[in-house]
Design an enzyme around this catalytic site. Structure first.
Site, PDB file in Angstrom:
ATOM      1  N   ASP A  23       0.820  -1.253   0.076  1.00 17.80           N
ATOM      2  CA  ASP A  23      -0.136   0.216   0.178  1.00 17.80           C
ATOM      3  C   ASP A  23       1.148   1.221  -0.017  1.00 17.80           C
ATOM      4  OD1 ASP A  23      -2.587   1.177   0.101  1.00 17.80           O
ATOM      5  OD2 ASP A  23      -1.870   1.975   2.156  1.00 17.80           O
ATOM      6  N   GLU A  53       1.165  -0.554  -4.909  1.00 13.79           N
ATOM      7  CA  GLU A  53       0.141   0.592  -5.214  1.00 13.79           C
ATOM      8  C   GLU A  53       0.984   2.149  -5.180  1.00 13.79           C
ATOM      9  OE1 GLU A  53      -3.691   3.167  -3.801  1.00 13.79           O
ATOM     10  OE2 GLU A  53      -1.808   2.619  -2.506  1.00 13.79           O
TER      11      GLU A  53
END
Length: 474
Positions: free
Chosen positions: A231, A261
């Site tokens: 993340d 991400e």
């Protein structure tokens, strides 16, 4: 990952009851049979909101639904035992498991402490807008419910760079702690985009780095996952994750497929990041998602010849995880950019029915999103998964030379290929080559029928704003 497909098995409004780990366990065999090869599981540890936390408000990464903390023993998705049983069932079904990792920040501290800090400008994080002052910050994390089980590491302000709330004045602002600097090797939005939310981890602190490595190894040994989804990469020092994943691979001697991400629409930012981490993992193809979004919202003005222009799958296909939507892009979320329903079939065909990239299907598309009254696209996606699995073979012929209508064909083996034709505007037809072995064959999309000529060419039709997939019929 040949023909592999990931299923992101959650959406933002996934209910806490029944437990997701139990539902996923029960669906494991069906998902494998449908054509999925891996499952991206949501964050599996305790967040600030306990059983109501989606997982990105990370509190205790060692609490997998085992301790009575933040108002519950289970996480939003279930208990630790349910998690481990679920992973075991996924493996027995032949599915890989990718676990979501949130290391950027911590939230829900167990105590406050006073620290010297200066406020920085929200849009210019390297610019101070106050003198040094004493603030009270939520940076004590000693996890009393866990009582040092699995790790005795206790966090305090020295393990963080900054925070966005002064408890003494009850004021929200971005603060950089005295003697600290924002981490480098992050995105340059806001001049330095290290700070995102909560108490921001200081990855220049060797104690923090070592604790994150210990946790990563503990998690792999405990859960038995096969890889990670990372993340908030644009907010984390690139060399940290380069070192972190290399260390885990060396210690476990496993491949540990990893996708990160890095949320940016400029493919050059993604390519630069891949270079920084020595291409040790993949990235989600955010530019492709935005091409889909613009195509679905342009009232037919988007040039379909450019659907793959400036995308990761076009520039570095081996490192591209392609997707249509996810939990952040769904309606009412922070990165809302949801693809309109009418273009979902086109978008999924573009990621599932071509071999470049590693496609990821969104739970909210596959099962629907009750919260937003979004219906399931499962039948459509299952049809594409079956074609991908059984027919995506042989030579491919692309026809991307019309601004409105594009298509491609796969010759397949023994006349089991297929043809795809789509438009984001008015319908029409395209002549596309299937192969001379198809002469006289009949192909259909369920609405239109095509007879392949002696030279292996068919005239394929598509309706307004639609996508048609043709296969051979008797």
């Amino acid at each position: 990952m040949e023909k592999g497909v990931i299923l992101q098995y959650f959406e933002w409004y996934t209910p806490s009851e029944p437990h997701l780990w139990v539902e996923l366990k029960e669906n494991a065999k069906k998902l494998k049979e449908a054509g999925f090869s891996a499952i991206w599981m949501p964050p599996s540890y305790k967040g600030i909101a306990g059983k109501n936390d989606v997982g990105y408000g990370a509190y205790d990464l060692y609490d997998l639904g085992e301790f009575d903390a933040k108002g519950s023993i289970p996480t939003k998705y279930g208990t630790k035992d349910e998690l481990l049983t679920c992973v075991k069932s996924l493996h027995e079904a032949g599915l890989d498991v990718y676990s979501d990792v949130v290391l950027d920040h911590k939230m829900g501290a167990d105590g406050f402490e006073k620290v010297k800090a200066r406020e920085v400008a929200n849009d210019k994080r390297d610019e101070f807008v106050s003198d040094e002052e004493e603030i009270e910050v939520a940076t004590i994390f000693n996890f009393p419910a866990r009582k040092d089980k699995y790790s005795s590491f206790h966090w305090n302000w020295e393990d963080f760079d900054g925070i966005d709330y002064d408890n003494k004045t009850h004021r929200h602002a971005d603060y950089l702690f005295a003697s600290k600097q924002w981490d480098d090797e992050v995105d340059d939005e806001n001049e330095n985009y290290d700070y995102l939310m909560g108490a921001d981890l200081d990855f220049s602190n060797p104690d923090v780095v070592e604790e994150c490595k210990r946790w990563g190894l503990w998690y792999l040994e405990t859960v038995g996952n096969d890889g990670f989804r990372l993340d908030a990469l644009k907010h984390i020092k690139a060399s940290f994750y380069k070192e972190w994943i290399a260390d885990l691979r060396q210690k476990t001697n496993k491949e540990l497929f990893t996708v990160g991400e890095y949320w940016h629409g400029d493919v050059n930012r993604l390519l630069h990041y891949l270079q920084l981490v020595n291409y040790q993992f993949s990235l989600f193809d955010v530019p492709l998602h935005y091409n889909f979004y613009h195509a679905s919202h342009s009232m037919g003005a988007f040039d379909m010849r450019d659907i793959f222009k400036n995308t990761l799958v076009a520039c570095s296909p081996a490192r591209a995880v392609t997707f249509v939507d996810n939990h952040d892009t769904q309606p009412a979320e922070g990165l809302q950019s949801f693809i309109d329903d009418w273009f979902k079939k086109q978008a999924y065909a573009l990621i599932l029915l071509r071999e470049e990239g590693y496609p990821c299907v969104f739970y909210g598309d596959y099962y629907g999103i009750a919260h937003n009254h979004i219906v399931s696209k499962r039948d459509m996606i299952d049809e594409m998964l079956e074609i991908r699995k059984d027919r995506m073979e042989g030579a491919r012929h692309d026809y991307f030379n019309n601004p409105d209508i594009i298509g491609w064909t796969y010759e397949g083996l023994h006349q089991n290929g297929f043809a795809v034709i789509m438009t984001n505007a008015r319908g029409g037809s395209r002549q596309m080559y299937m192969g001379e072995s198809y002469r006289g064959c009949h192909m259909s999309d369920g609405k239109h029928e095509v007879v392949i000529s002696d030279d292996g060419i068919g005239t394929f039709l598509v309706d307004d704003g639609d996508c048609s997939i043709y296969v051979t019929i008797e």
